[in-house]
Design a protein around this motif. Structure first.
Motif, PDB file in Angstrom:
ATOM      1  N   GLN A  64       4.374 -12.308   8.036  1.00 25.90           N
ATOM      2  CA  GLN A  64       4.636 -10.890   7.814  1.00 25.90           C
ATOM      3  C   GLN A  64       3.344 -10.112   7.866  1.00 25.90           C
ATOM      4  O   GLN A  64       2.264 -10.656   7.621  1.00 25.90           O
ATOM      5  N   ALA A  65       3.489  -8.854   8.221  1.00 25.42           N
ATOM      6  CA  ALA A  65       2.320  -7.983   8.271  1.00 25.42           C
ATOM      7  C   ALA A  65       2.769  -6.558   7.987  1.00 25.42           C
ATOM      8  O   ALA A  65       3.940  -6.210   8.164  1.00 25.42           O
ATOM      9  N   GLN A  66       1.837  -5.777   7.559  1.00 28.92           N
ATOM     10  CA  GLN A  66       2.091  -4.361   7.328  1.00 28.92           C
ATOM     11  C   GLN A  66       1.048  -3.552   8.082  1.00 28.92           C
ATOM     12  O   GLN A  66      -0.138  -3.899   8.071  1.00 28.92           O
ATOM     13  N   LEU A  67       1.498  -2.509   8.719  1.00 34.26           N
ATOM     14  CA  LEU A  67       0.618  -1.595   9.427  1.00 34.26           C
ATOM     15  C   LEU A  67       0.796  -0.208   8.821  1.00 34.26           C
ATOM     16  O   LEU A  67       1.924   0.259   8.655  1.00 34.26           O
ATOM     17  N   LEU A  68      -0.311   0.439   8.549  1.00 35.17           N
ATOM     18  CA  LEU A  68      -0.250   1.754   7.914  1.00 35.17           C
ATOM     19  C   LEU A  68      -1.079   2.735   8.718  1.00 35.17           C
ATOM     20  O   LEU A  68      -2.296   2.570   8.842  1.00 35.17           O
ATOM     21  N   GLU A  69      -0.396   3.754   9.254  1.00 36.94           N
ATOM     22  CA  GLU A  69      -1.066   4.774  10.044  1.00 36.94           C
ATOM     23  C   GLU A  69      -1.469   5.961   9.172  1.00 36.94           C
ATOM     24  O   GLU A  69      -0.844   6.242   8.158  1.00 36.94           O
ATOM     25  N   SER A  70      -2.485   6.670   9.632  1.00 40.24           N
ATOM     26  CA  SER A  70      -2.881   7.927   8.997  1.00 40.24           C
ATOM     27  C   SER A  70      -3.576   8.790  10.037  1.00 40.24           C
ATOM     28  O   SER A  70      -3.970   8.308  11.101  1.00 40.24           O
ATOM     29  N   GLY A  71      -3.709  10.083   9.713  1.00 40.42           N
ATOM     30  CA  GLY A  71      -4.489  10.968  10.564  1.00 40.42           C
ATOM     31  C   GLY A  71      -3.689  11.966  11.379  1.00 40.42           C
ATOM     32  O   GLY A  71      -4.274  12.789  12.075  1.00 40.42           O
ATOM     33  N   GLY A  72      -2.372  11.897  11.306  1.00 41.47           N
ATOM     34  CA  GLY A  72      -1.577  12.860  12.053  1.00 41.47           C
ATOM     35  C   GLY A  72      -1.665  14.241  11.440  1.00 41.47           C
ATOM     36  O   GLY A  72      -2.242  14.450  10.375  1.00 41.47           O
ATOM     37  N   GLY A  73      -1.076  15.199  12.150  1.00 43.90           N
ATOM     38  CA  GLY A  73      -1.083  16.565  11.633  1.00 43.90           C
ATOM     39  C   GLY A  73      -0.800  17.572  12.719  1.00 43.90           C
ATOM     40  O   GLY A  73      -0.375  17.225  13.825  1.00 43.90           O
ATOM     41  N   LEU A  74      -1.059  18.827  12.397  1.00 47.89           N
ATOM     42  CA  LEU A  74      -0.869  19.946  13.321  1.00 47.89           C
ATOM     43  C   LEU A  74      -2.208  20.336  13.908  1.00 47.89           C
ATOM     44  O   LEU A  74      -3.189  20.519  13.168  1.00 47.89           O
ATOM     45  N   VAL A  75      -2.249  20.476  15.219  1.00 44.11           N
ATOM     46  CA  VAL A  75      -3.492  20.844  15.899  1.00 44.11           C
ATOM     47  C   VAL A  75      -3.157  21.815  17.031  1.00 44.11           C
ATOM     48  O   VAL A  75      -2.069  21.743  17.616  1.00 44.11           O
ATOM     49  N   GLN A  76      -4.074  22.696  17.317  1.00 47.64           N
ATOM     50  CA  GLN A  76      -3.882  23.644  18.409  1.00 47.64           C
ATOM     51  C   GLN A  76      -4.122  22.980  19.762  1.00 47.64           C
ATOM     52  O   GLN A  76      -4.876  21.998  19.848  1.00 47.64           O
ATOM     53  N   PRO A  77      -3.506  23.484  20.801  1.00 47.99           N
ATOM     54  CA  PRO A  77      -3.793  22.958  22.144  1.00 47.99           C
ATOM     55  C   PRO A  77      -5.291  22.983  22.434  1.00 47.99           C
ATOM     56  O   PRO A  77      -5.982  23.958  22.110  1.00 47.99           O
TER      57      PRO A  77
END
Length: 120
Positions: free
Chosen positions: A1-14
């Motif tokens: 078993q493994a766990q992956l945890l993402e971070s860093g997303g959000g709203l950004v302008q073009p």
């Protein structure tokens, strides 16, 4: 078993940039390919990039704008996204597989995803 945890997303302008991070724990080690996929509403999950050691693969739709890197000491993978456009809006998933593929079903472990929204 493994766990992956993402971070860093959000709203950004073009035209802006974001950096996504993913940290793995459990059975994922440096022998695994770690990669990124993305899925926009009502669309299939698409390959973005993958990396293992010196093997790096970047999807055609993001080539030249996105880069992938990895820190094996931290068991982490990063996706640097530059020159973002609205079409990059999607949920971005971190994934791990024992060998390379662009097909999601080959990846054994998945994170829950992080939302990236590119909008003015």
């Amino acid at each position: 078993q493994a766990q992956l945890l993402e971070s860093g997303g959000g709203l950004v302008q073009p035209g802006g940039s974001l950096r996504l991070s993913c940290t793995a724990s459990g059975d994922v080690d440096s022998s695994f390919f770690m990669g990124w996929f993305r899925q926009a509403p009502r669309k299939e999950r698409d390959f973005v990039a993958a990396i293992r050691s010196n093997s790096i693969y970047i999807g055609d739709s993001v080539k030249g704008r996105f880069t992938i890197s990895r820190d094996n000491a931290k068991n982490s993978v990063y996706l640097q996204m530059n020159e973002l456009v609205p079409e990059d809006t999607a949920v971005y998933f971190c994934a791990a597989a024992p060998y390379y593929s662009t097909r999601p079903n080959f990846y054994r472990y998945w994170g829950r995803g992080t939302q990236v929204t590119v909008s003015a």
